[in-house]
Scaffold this motif. Structure first.
Motif, short mmCIF file in Angstrom:
data_model
loop_
_atom_site.label_atom_id
_atom_site.label_comp_id
_atom_site.label_asym_id
_atom_site.label_seq_id
_atom_site.Cartn_x
_atom_site.Cartn_y
_atom_site.Cartn_z
N THR A 4 0.82 -1.27 0.15
CA THR A 4 0.13 0.14 0.28
C THR A 4 0.93 1.03 0.00
OG1 THR A 4 -0.25 -0.12 2.13
CG2 THR A 4 -1.62 -1.16 1.39
N GLU A 5 0.66 2.03 -0.22
CA GLU A 5 1.25 3.58 0.32
C GLU A 5 1.75 3.72 1.41
OE1 GLU A 5 -1.50 6.56 -0.68
OE2 GLU A 5 -1.63 6.46 -3.26
N HIS A 6 1.58 2.80 2.21
CA HIS A 6 2.01 2.26 3.15
C HIS A 6 2.96 2.09 3.53
CE1 HIS A 6 -1.00 5.41 6.23
NE2 HIS A 6 -0.54 6.29 5.67
N ASP A 7 3.27 1.29 2.61
CA ASP A 7 4.77 0.35 3.04
C ASP A 7 5.86 0.75 1.79
OD1 ASP A 7 6.61 -1.54 2.53
OD2 ASP A 7 4.95 -2.80 0.78
N MET A 8 6.63 1.19 3.31
CA MET A 8 7.76 2.15 2.60
C MET A 8 9.05 1.68 1.61
SD MET A 8 7.47 4.75 4.11
CE MET A 8 5.86 6.30 5.92
N ILE A 9 8.68 0.24 1.52
CA ILE A 9 9.15 -0.28 0.63
C ILE A 9 9.13 -0.08 -0.84
CG2 ILE A 9 10.40 -2.59 -0.68
CD1 ILE A 9 10.10 -4.10 2.51
N VAL A 10 7.41 0.39 -1.12
CA VAL A 10 7.49 0.20 -1.84
C VAL A 10 7.35 2.21 -2.94
CG1 VAL A 10 5.00 0.79 -3.79
CG2 VAL A 10 5.76 -1.17 -2.16
N MET A 11 6.96 2.81 -1.24
CA MET A 11 7.23 3.81 -1.70
C MET A 11 8.29 4.90 -1.22
SD MET A 11 4.11 4.42 -3.01
CE MET A 11 3.57 5.98 -2.86
N ALA A 12 9.35 4.54 -0.44
CA ALA A 12 10.39 5.61 -0.25
C ALA A 12 10.92 4.79 0.01
CB ALA A 12 9.55 6.63 1.87
N PRO A 13 11.99 4.02 -0.41
CA PRO A 13 12.76 2.92 -0.53
C PRO A 13 14.18 3.20 -0.05
CG PRO A 13 12.71 3.36 -2.66
CD PRO A 13 11.50 3.66 -2.62
N ALA A 14 14.39 4.39 -0.44
CA ALA A 14 15.75 5.33 0.20
C ALA A 14 15.41 6.39 1.23
CB ALA A 14 16.00 5.96 -0.29
N SER A 15 13.93 6.09 2.02
CA SER A 15 13.68 6.59 3.79
C SER A 15 14.28 5.99 4.30
CB SER A 15 12.38 6.86 3.96
OG SER A 15 11.82 5.59 4.66
N THR A 16 15.12 6.73 6.12
CA THR A 16 15.33 5.29 7.15
C THR A 16 14.74 5.61 8.13
OG1 THR A 16 17.02 6.85 7.40
CG2 THR A 16 17.51 5.61 6.25
N ASN A 17 14.88 4.87 8.30
CA ASN A 17 13.97 4.92 10.33
C ASN A 17 15.09 5.37 11.62
OD1 ASN A 17 15.53 2.99 11.24
ND2 ASN A 17 13.76 1.39 10.82
N MET A 18 14.67 5.37 12.79
CA MET A 18 15.38 5.69 14.12
C MET A 18 16.86 5.05 14.20
SD MET A 18 13.60 5.23 17.22
CE MET A 18 12.57 6.96 17.35
N LYS A 19 16.72 4.15 13.17
CA LYS A 19 17.98 3.12 14.01
C LYS A 19 18.85 3.47 12.22
CE LYS A 19 17.17 -0.48 16.80
NZ LYS A 19 17.21 -1.78 17.37
N GLY A 20 18.38 4.15 11.23
CA GLY A 20 18.96 4.19 9.61
C GLY A 20 18.73 3.07 8.98
N GLN A 21 17.79 2.87 9.06
CA GLN A 21 17.88 1.28 8.34
C GLN A 21 16.55 1.54 7.62
OE1 GLN A 21 15.75 -1.60 11.17
NE2 GLN A 21 17.82 -3.05 10.64
N ARG A 22 16.90 1.33 6.12
CA ARG A 22 16.46 1.59 5.03
C ARG A 22 14.80 0.95 5.10
NH1 ARG A 22 18.36 4.80 1.19
NH2 ARG A 22 20.34 5.50 1.35
N PRO A 23 13.96 0.47 4.83
CA PRO A 23 12.59 -0.18 4.74
C PRO A 23 13.07 -1.42 4.24
CG PRO A 23 12.20 2.00 3.63
CD PRO A 23 13.21 2.22 3.14
N LEU A 24 13.88 -1.93 3.00
CA LEU A 24 14.20 -3.33 3.19
C LEU A 24 14.63 -3.70 3.95
CD1 LEU A 24 13.80 -5.37 0.84
CD2 LEU A 24 16.35 -4.92 -0.54
N GLU A 25 15.55 -3.15 4.71
CA GLU A 25 16.80 -3.58 5.85
C GLU A 25 15.65 -3.48 7.18
OE1 GLU A 25 20.72 -1.66 5.20
OE2 GLU A 25 19.17 -0.47 6.02
N SER A 26 14.26 -3.14 7.63
CA SER A 26 14.32 -3.17 8.37
C SER A 26 12.80 -3.57 8.54
CB SER A 26 13.13 -1.16 9.12
OG SER A 26 12.34 -1.11 7.99
N GLY A 27 12.46 -3.99 7.08
CA GLY A 27 11.28 -4.32 6.74
C GLY A 27 9.67 -3.48 6.57
N THR A 28 9.12 -4.01 6.43
CA THR A 28 8.11 -3.47 5.93
C THR A 28 6.97 -2.67 7.26
OG1 THR A 28 6.97 -3.51 4.01
CG2 THR A 28 4.83 -3.01 5.30
N CYS A 29 6.67 -3.12 8.81
CA CYS A 29 7.09 -3.21 9.56
C CYS A 29 7.83 -2.09 10.33
CB CYS A 29 6.80 -3.79 10.51
SG CYS A 29 5.06 -4.97 9.87
N GLY A 30 8.96 -3.07 10.37
CA GLY A 30 10.14 -2.11 10.55
C GLY A 30 10.08 -0.53 10.81
#
Length: 668
Positions: free
Chosen positions: A562-588
């Motif tokens: 969905t549009e809330h799946d960062m792997i699809v919508m923002a693959p270069a973004s990072t969470n507070m641990k510096g992980q990209r969506p593919l590394e953290s997973g959709t939920c992570g």
């Protein structure tokens, strides 16, 4: 030339016939010798057959008159077989030989074709006769014997109690299963009529043996005779199972100490053993129910010869069917009688993992430590892998302490180089708990065992101090069933590490400590690698598809693609641990499972502005300059103080579920 008439010819023939008849009558009138053995060859042995001495009843200047027939006595045989005629001293005269001048054992029945002397004693002539039997030249052959000894047939006619094979407690004969070594033949062992056929004379030599058992090879306490065929047992020599070294005063069932019985005879009786492996030692007073185990427990008990190697506490399960558990090891299994049988008929016993004859090939690196294991456990856990192939994938991962904690020791003081990748965490014998855990658990006593085993390393002072779980992490020790959460992941009981459908969620619910990547089929070096949602010992992948999270949070799984799946919508973004969506997973991308800075929802992104935490989480992205700036509503929060009526739509799980949340912690 004078011509004869027919009448003259007939007259001449008549005269010739008469003369011939007279000549023949003269020959038959010559008296034949009264004793044909008076010939020189016979007289060599049959002195009494020399007519002159016999008739006159006198001796000569060389020998006295012999009133007794001595020709069948041992002395007359040895008068030649002492090297005088043929040098047969090594085989017949000098060394040990089959008893003579003795009666046979009381329980032995001697066939009538083997005569005893007038005293009922065995003599050379009991087996041999110089007349009337076929023979071959050469002392290496059985010569002048009264019956064919092909395949030791003659031996078996008297020694019937030594036949019948293991069913009668004897070493098998006529078997061709093993190769008979040329060395054994060189020393005098005889092979039967078929290649490698074992017969009595393969091990025994009637003449010229080196000991009273008439064995052809007595080197190294008789071990070499056995090892000539059973070469795979050679590692036993000098090991702690060589009772000549470790229990020299112990005795087998025949009362023989190891030096008398030989290294093999200390445990196995070639004649008179039990039906199973010709066992020759005392068994434990109380049977374990498995003969194979009783063989081991006969020594490994307080009253046995190996009291320092006892089993106590908790150990690896025994008497279980590996076949029923779906295991396919290339290890032997045994039935209750101790016989090795096929996998579907047998059970795991001591001998499944241990080969009591191989003590030196599996040394673990510390002097004196021998485990008699059938396969290595270090550095690669080959033995464990036979039954636990998936668990053995721990090798070369961060959970293989050979790589990540080589100085660590288990509670038995064994470092990984001794215990192997499995033994550093699991004790096979003498564990203090039935979990067989090998690490100290005292610091984590309040945790359930299935969590405590992880925390024994993942603590501030543990070998995994860099991977410690802190306060804001996914909850554990909760009962998903009570929260109406269904899962296919394993849950664990509070008292031990057993799995239970209504058990607790612990570390092991999501993590498989033996497998770095759930897709892994072969051992791969991953030690030192930083993991992410695709590996990190997770039982199921959390990226790119949130399969692991979705197993419990099933409705949340719909966020994928969905549009809330960062792997699809923002693959270069990072969470507070510096992980990209593919590394953290959709939920992570939005929720950090371990060590989040935020307690609420384990939020993984920077909060936006707002009165309530829920609004602030949404505004992490839905704000100007951020990922969802194109989706910023003009009115982004419900007016405060306005009553919201959602009767019939506040039932979780029902269609059109419409929850209302508090502005503080975001609770329903």
């Amino acid at each position: 030339m004078r011509r004869h008439t027919p009448r003259g010819i007939l007259l001449m023939l008549f005269i010739l016939q008469v003369l011939t008849g007279l000549a023949q009558a003269e020959d038959t009138s010559v008296e034949a010798p009264r004793n044909p053995s008076s010939a020189k060859e016979c007289a060599l042995c049959h002195y009494r057959w020399i007519d002159t001495f016999f008739i006159d009843g006198r001796g000569s200047d060389l020998v006295p008159y012999q009133a007794v027939k001595v020709v069948a006595s041992a002395e007359i045989c040895f008068s030649c077989h002492d090297g005088s005629v043929v040098d047969s001293r090594d085989r017949v005269y000098n060394d040990r030989r089959h008893p003579i001048n003795k009666p046979p054992p009381p329980d032995m029945e001697i066939p009538s074709i083997f005569p005893l002397d007038e005293n009922g004693f065995m003599q050379c002539a009991t087996c041999h006769t110089a007349h009337g039997v076929p023979s071959e030249m050469g002392i290496e052959k059985t010569i002048f014997i009264r019956a064919s000894n092909e395949n030791s047939a003659m031996c078996r006619m008297c020694h019937r109690d030594k036949t019948g094979g293991p069913d009668r407690g004897n070493h098998p004969v006529d078997t061709t299963r093993l190769d008979i070594s040329p060395e054994l033949v060189r020393m005098g062992g005889v092979i039967g009529t078929e290649k490698n056929r074992v017969i009595c004379e393969t091990c025994h030599s009637v003449h010229g043996a080196a000991n009273d058992k008439f064995l052809v090879d007595t080197a190294s306490g008789g071990a070499h005779l056995c090892l000539d065929c059973h070469a795979d047992k050679a590692d036993l020599v000098g090991s702690s199972h060589d009772l000549r070294k470790t229990a020299p005063q112990s005795v087998n069932l025949k009362g023989k100490i190891p030096e008398e019985s030989g290294i093999c005879g200390a445990c196995h009786l070639v004649h008179g053993g039990s039906r199973v492996v010709l066992w020759g030692r005392e068994m434990p007073e109380k049977s374990s129910g498995s003969t194979s185990q009783d063989f081991c427990l006969g020594c490994h008990r307080e009253q046995g010869v190996a009291p320092k190697k006892l089993l106590s506490g908790f150990s690896h399960p025994l008497e279980v069917s590996l076949f029923d558990k779906g295991m396919q090891p290339e290890l032997p299994v045994y039935d209750l009688r101790g016989q090795a049988v096929s996998l579907d008929r047998g059970m795991l016993t001591c001998s499944t993992c241990h080969d009591p004859h191989r003590g030196t090939t599996q040394k673990t690196g510390t002097e004196g430590r021998e485990h008699f294991l059938r396969q290595a456990v270090t550095p690669s856990p080959e033995l464990c892998r036979q039954c636990h192939p998936e668990e053995a994938l721990v090798e070369r991962t961060d959970h293989d302490l050979l790589a990540s904690g080589k100085d660590l020791t288990n509670i038995q003081g064994a470092p990984p180089r001794q215990s192997g990748p499995c033994g550093v965490c699991h004790l096979i014998h003498n564990a203090k708990s039935k979990e067989l855990w090998a690490m100290p658990l005292s610091a984590t006593r309040k945790s359930p065992p299935s969590e405590a085993v992880c925390l024994s390393c993942h603590n501030r002072r543990g070998v995994a101090a860099k991977k410690v779980i802190r306060r804001y992490s996914h909850p554990v020790n909760i009962n998903p069933t009570r929260r109406k959460i269904r899962t296919t992941l394993p849950l664990y009981t509070r008292k031990d590490t057993r799995k239970g459908k209504k058990g607790l969620m612990t570390c092991l619910t999501c993590h498989n400590p033996h497998r770095w990547d759930h897709r892994e089929k072969k051992v791969r070096l991953t030690a030192g690698m930083e993991g992410d949602a695709r590996n990190s010992f997770l039982r199921l992948p959390a990226s790119p598809s949130p399969i692991l999270c979705g197993d419990c949070h099933r409705r949340k799984r719909f966020v994928e693609m969905t549009e809330h799946d960062m792997i699809v919508m923002a693959p270069a973004s990072t969470n507070m641990k510096g992980q990209r969506p593919l590394e953290s997973g959709t939920c992570g991308a939005c929720h950090v499972v371990h060590n989040s800075r935020n307690k609420v929802r384990l939020w993984a992104r920077k909060f936006g502005r707002g009165a309530g935490v829920m609004d602030r989480m949404c505004k992490s992205c839905h704000r100007r300059g951020d990922l969802a700036e194109a989706k910023v509503p003009r009115v982004d929060s419900h007016p405060e103080g306005m009553l919201i009526t959602n009767v019939g739509r506040n039932i979780e799980g029902k269609p059109n579920y419409f929850p209302c949340l508090t502005t503080g912690p975001g609770k329903r």
